[in-house]
Design a protein around this motif. Sequence first.
Motif, PDB file in Angstrom:
ATOM      1  N   ASN A  52    -100.443  58.976  25.986  1.00  0.00           N
ATOM      2  CA  ASN A  52    -101.348  59.036  27.146  1.00  0.00           C
ATOM      3  C   ASN A  52    -100.940  58.077  28.268  1.00  0.00           C
ATOM      4  OD1 ASN A  52    -103.126  60.972  25.908  1.00  0.00           O
ATOM      5  ND2 ASN A  52    -103.950  59.301  24.671  1.00  0.00           N
ATOM      6  N   ILE A  53     -99.638  57.929  28.463  1.00  0.00           N
ATOM      7  CA  ILE A  53     -99.139  57.126  29.574  1.00  0.00           C
ATOM      8  C   ILE A  53     -98.923  58.063  30.763  1.00  0.00           C
ATOM      9  CG2 ILE A  53     -97.283  55.626  30.389  1.00  0.00           C
ATOM     10  CD1 ILE A  53     -96.774  54.909  27.434  1.00  0.00           C
ATOM     11  N   GLY A  54     -99.761  57.938  31.761  1.00  0.00           N
ATOM     12  CA  GLY A  54     -99.632  58.775  32.939  1.00  0.00           C
ATOM     13  C   GLY A  54     -98.512  58.284  33.822  1.00  0.00           C
ATOM     14  N   LEU A  55     -97.680  59.198  34.280  1.00  0.00           N
ATOM     15  CA  LEU A  55     -96.567  58.842  35.155  1.00  0.00           C
ATOM     16  C   LEU A  55     -96.939  59.101  36.619  1.00  0.00           C
ATOM     17  CD1 LEU A  55     -93.618  60.412  33.110  1.00  0.00           C
ATOM     18  CD2 LEU A  55     -94.214  57.987  33.266  1.00  0.00           C
ATOM     19  N   ASP A  56     -96.405  58.264  37.488  1.00  0.00           N
ATOM     20  CA  ASP A  56     -96.574  58.448  38.926  1.00  0.00           C
ATOM     21  C   ASP A  56     -95.315  59.016  39.571  1.00  0.00           C
ATOM     22  OD1 ASP A  56     -99.288  57.079  39.380  1.00  0.00           O
ATOM     23  OD2 ASP A  56     -98.177  55.546  38.270  1.00  0.00           O
ATOM     24  N   ILE A  57     -94.163  58.622  39.047  1.00  0.00           N
ATOM     25  CA  ILE A  57     -92.878  59.078  39.569  1.00  0.00           C
ATOM     26  C   ILE A  57     -91.972  59.427  38.392  1.00  0.00           C
ATOM     27  CG2 ILE A  57     -90.820  58.454  40.905  1.00  0.00           C
ATOM     28  CD1 ILE A  57     -92.504  56.473  42.462  1.00  0.00           C
ATOM     29  N   VAL A  58     -91.260  60.547  38.526  1.00  0.00           N
ATOM     30  CA  VAL A  58     -90.221  60.885  37.560  1.00  0.00           C
ATOM     31  C   VAL A  58     -88.957  61.166  38.367  1.00  0.00           C
ATOM     32  CG1 VAL A  58     -90.944  63.312  37.503  1.00  0.00           C
ATOM     33  CG2 VAL A  58     -89.520  62.388  35.660  1.00  0.00           C
ATOM     34  N   ALA A  59     -87.870  60.488  38.001  1.00  0.00           N
ATOM     35  CA  ALA A  59     -86.633  60.586  38.761  1.00  0.00           C
ATOM     36  C   ALA A  59     -85.462  60.792  37.824  1.00  0.00           C
ATOM     37  CB  ALA A  59     -86.415  59.319  39.596  1.00  0.00           C
ATOM     38  N   ASN A 218     -97.773  67.589  48.735  1.00  0.00           N
ATOM     39  CA  ASN A 218     -99.143  67.999  48.381  1.00  0.00           C
ATOM     40  C   ASN A 218     -99.196  69.072  47.295  1.00  0.00           C
ATOM     41  OD1 ASN A 218    -100.260  66.268  50.418  1.00  0.00           O
ATOM     42  ND2 ASN A 218     -99.764  67.848  51.945  1.00  0.00           N
ATOM     43  N   GLY A 219     -98.044  69.421  46.742  1.00  0.00           N
ATOM     44  CA  GLY A 219     -98.034  70.427  45.680  1.00  0.00           C
ATOM     45  C   GLY A 219     -98.452  69.841  44.342  1.00  0.00           C
ATOM     46  N   ASN A 220     -98.059  68.596  44.101  1.00  0.00           N
ATOM     47  CA  ASN A 220     -98.446  67.892  42.878  1.00  0.00           C
ATOM     48  C   ASN A 220     -98.713  66.447  43.270  1.00  0.00           C
ATOM     49  OD1 ASN A 220     -98.757  66.694  40.385  1.00  0.00           O
ATOM     50  ND2 ASN A 220     -96.959  67.651  39.451  1.00  0.00           N
ATOM     51  N   SER A 221     -99.934  66.183  43.661  1.00  0.00           N
ATOM     52  CA  SER A 221    -100.269  64.861  44.183  1.00  0.00           C
ATOM     53  C   SER A 221    -100.236  63.769  43.109  1.00  0.00           C
ATOM     54  CB  SER A 221    -101.666  64.893  44.823  1.00  0.00           C
ATOM     55  OG  SER A 221    -102.645  65.280  43.865  1.00  0.00           O
ATOM     56  N   LYS A 222    -100.215  64.163  41.838  1.00  0.00           N
ATOM     57  CA  LYS A 222    -100.258  63.184  40.750  1.00  0.00           C
ATOM     58  C   LYS A 222     -98.867  62.705  40.330  1.00  0.00           C
ATOM     59  CE  LYS A 222    -104.533  65.023  38.742  1.00  0.00           C
ATOM     60  NZ  LYS A 222    -105.152  65.616  37.514  1.00  0.00           N
ATOM     61  N   LEU A 223     -97.840  63.502  40.568  1.00  0.00           N
ATOM     62  CA  LEU A 223     -96.512  63.162  40.062  1.00  0.00           C
ATOM     63  C   LEU A 223     -95.452  63.479  41.106  1.00  0.00           C
ATOM     64  CD1 LEU A 223     -94.864  62.097  37.715  1.00  0.00           C
ATOM     65  CD2 LEU A 223     -94.828  64.397  36.750  1.00  0.00           C
ATOM     66  N   ARG A 224     -94.690  62.458  41.449  1.00  0.00           N
ATOM     67  CA  ARG A 224     -93.644  62.573  42.467  1.00  0.00           C
ATOM     68  C   ARG A 224     -92.296  62.789  41.789  1.00  0.00           C
ATOM     69  NH1 ARG A 224     -93.271  58.075  47.265  1.00  0.00           N
ATOM     70  NH2 ARG A 224     -91.820  59.180  48.652  1.00  0.00           N
ATOM     71  N   LEU A 225     -91.535  63.747  42.291  1.00  0.00           N
ATOM     72  CA  LEU A 225     -90.218  64.057  41.742  1.00  0.00           C
ATOM     73  C   LEU A 225     -89.130  63.568  42.692  1.00  0.00           C
ATOM     74  CD1 LEU A 225     -88.244  65.539  39.811  1.00  0.00           C
ATOM     75  CD2 LEU A 225     -88.616  67.595  41.211  1.00  0.00           C
ATOM     76  N   ILE A 226     -88.153  62.851  42.138  1.00  0.00           N
ATOM     77  CA  ILE A 226     -87.017  62.380  42.917  1.00  0.00           C
ATOM     78  C   ILE A 226     -85.726  62.776  42.201  1.00  0.00           C
ATOM     79  CG2 ILE A 226     -85.789  60.356  43.798  1.00  0.00           C
ATOM     80  CD1 ILE A 226     -88.518  59.007  44.143  1.00  0.00           C
ATOM     81  N   LEU A 227     -84.875  63.527  42.910  1.00  0.00           N
ATOM     82  CA  LEU A 227     -83.576  63.936  42.401  1.00  0.00           C
ATOM     83  C   LEU A 227     -82.491  63.319  43.276  1.00  0.00           C
ATOM     84  CD1 LEU A 227     -84.247  67.772  41.907  1.00  0.00           C
ATOM     85  CD2 LEU A 227     -84.613  65.930  40.256  1.00  0.00           C
TER      86      LEU A 227
END
Length: 434
Positions: A52-59, A218-227
């Motif tokens: 139950n560790i919520g992520l803010d950013i996944v890169a 604004n498509g997924n305000s809970k999780l930011r994707l960085i590539l």
Amino acid sequence: MKSQKRPSSLSAPPVEAEVDKNKKIENVLILQGGGSLGAFGCGVFKAIANNNIGLDIVAGTSIGGINAAIIAGSKDEKHPKKTLEQFWIELSESFVDLDKVNLSPTLSSLPDFVEKLLVPFSYSYIYGSPIDSAGQKENYASLKTDTYERAIRMKQLRAFYSSAIFGNDGMFKPRWKQENALTDPEYFRPQNWTYMYDHTPVIKTLDKYIDYDKLRPNGNSKLRLILTAVNILTAEPLTFDSFKQQITPKHILATSAYPMYNFPWVEVEDGIYAWDGGLLSNTPVREVIDASPVNDKRIFLVENYPKKIDALPKNQPEVYHRARDIIFCDKTEHNITMSKVITMYLKYIDELYQLIEARTDLTNVDPKQLKRIRRKYKKYKQERGTEIKDIYYITRDELFPNIYENADFSPETIKGSIKEGEMKTIEVLKSRIK
């Protein structure tokens, strides 16, 4: 683990400096590249989600970028861990088992085929001893090498040849397949090829798992994707950020377009040709800091390529393997240190500014100069100051150093890697989080 009021906020580690209690701490998952080693990252995410560790950013970059895109854009809103695992299971199901393939009527059995492909380099890799001369091949049968290790190494080599010869229908296909003869204008001119494998099949596979509408501002305000990727013509880094732009299949192909895997470059925009971001950095921490320069970070870093080993390489293949690990291992210690230094400087500037504002007769200061100072102060205070509060290294083990390991998509290996990533993460969480 004790329940939290906010799932994405673990108990912050103690720090010497005074902490701004109103400042958000973002949980960040960093996923390295590494071909089939990406299954390890799948297991890491499973454990993070199960705790139950919520992520803010996944890169991520390369296969790490593909993993990150599935996590952020999962069609299964409630269970992205299942989406990611199913993707890896599908890739493993596309693996071609050479033991079940009759490649040529002139070859009586597959082991003969593998034997014919083995060069002295491969013998050294499997048997752990170099060849002294061409006439000593028969001596290998009598070498007292651990049977289990030799079997593992042979399995790894077969998996490599499987990927090299047949590709993986769920991810990449050889360019020389006959089906391409009528569609590839350069099919009969291999001297002009700039790639040997087409990795666009991965996009068809990802269509089952990714909702691209979530990978936009604004498509997924809970999780930011960085590539991440790299501009081939300028060697400049390219960063694709779902909070700033629509992430498309082109961006995913670009982040995974590793030229040493013989994948093609990708034109992500007019005149912008990209290769895999791992060519610059296989651990996109700097890109995360640049994208979110204010909020402090707690980072979970997946290490497909270990930084540290216990012993020196024993033969030439292990030398190449170790050199590759060093090239692609995490080198972000400087970034972490600098984030702390910048934070310290900003706090110092803030103290000086507050002191000057409170005790200086501002009527004696040029209004234009005062305005410029206030504007700069506001800019520095609001746009910089990220500090990495803690970092959790989740590192893959290498029981038998293997230069072929990142091309092994066999079901046994993929499932084992997922399990290892999950278990390693659980160990780290138990030892670090109270």
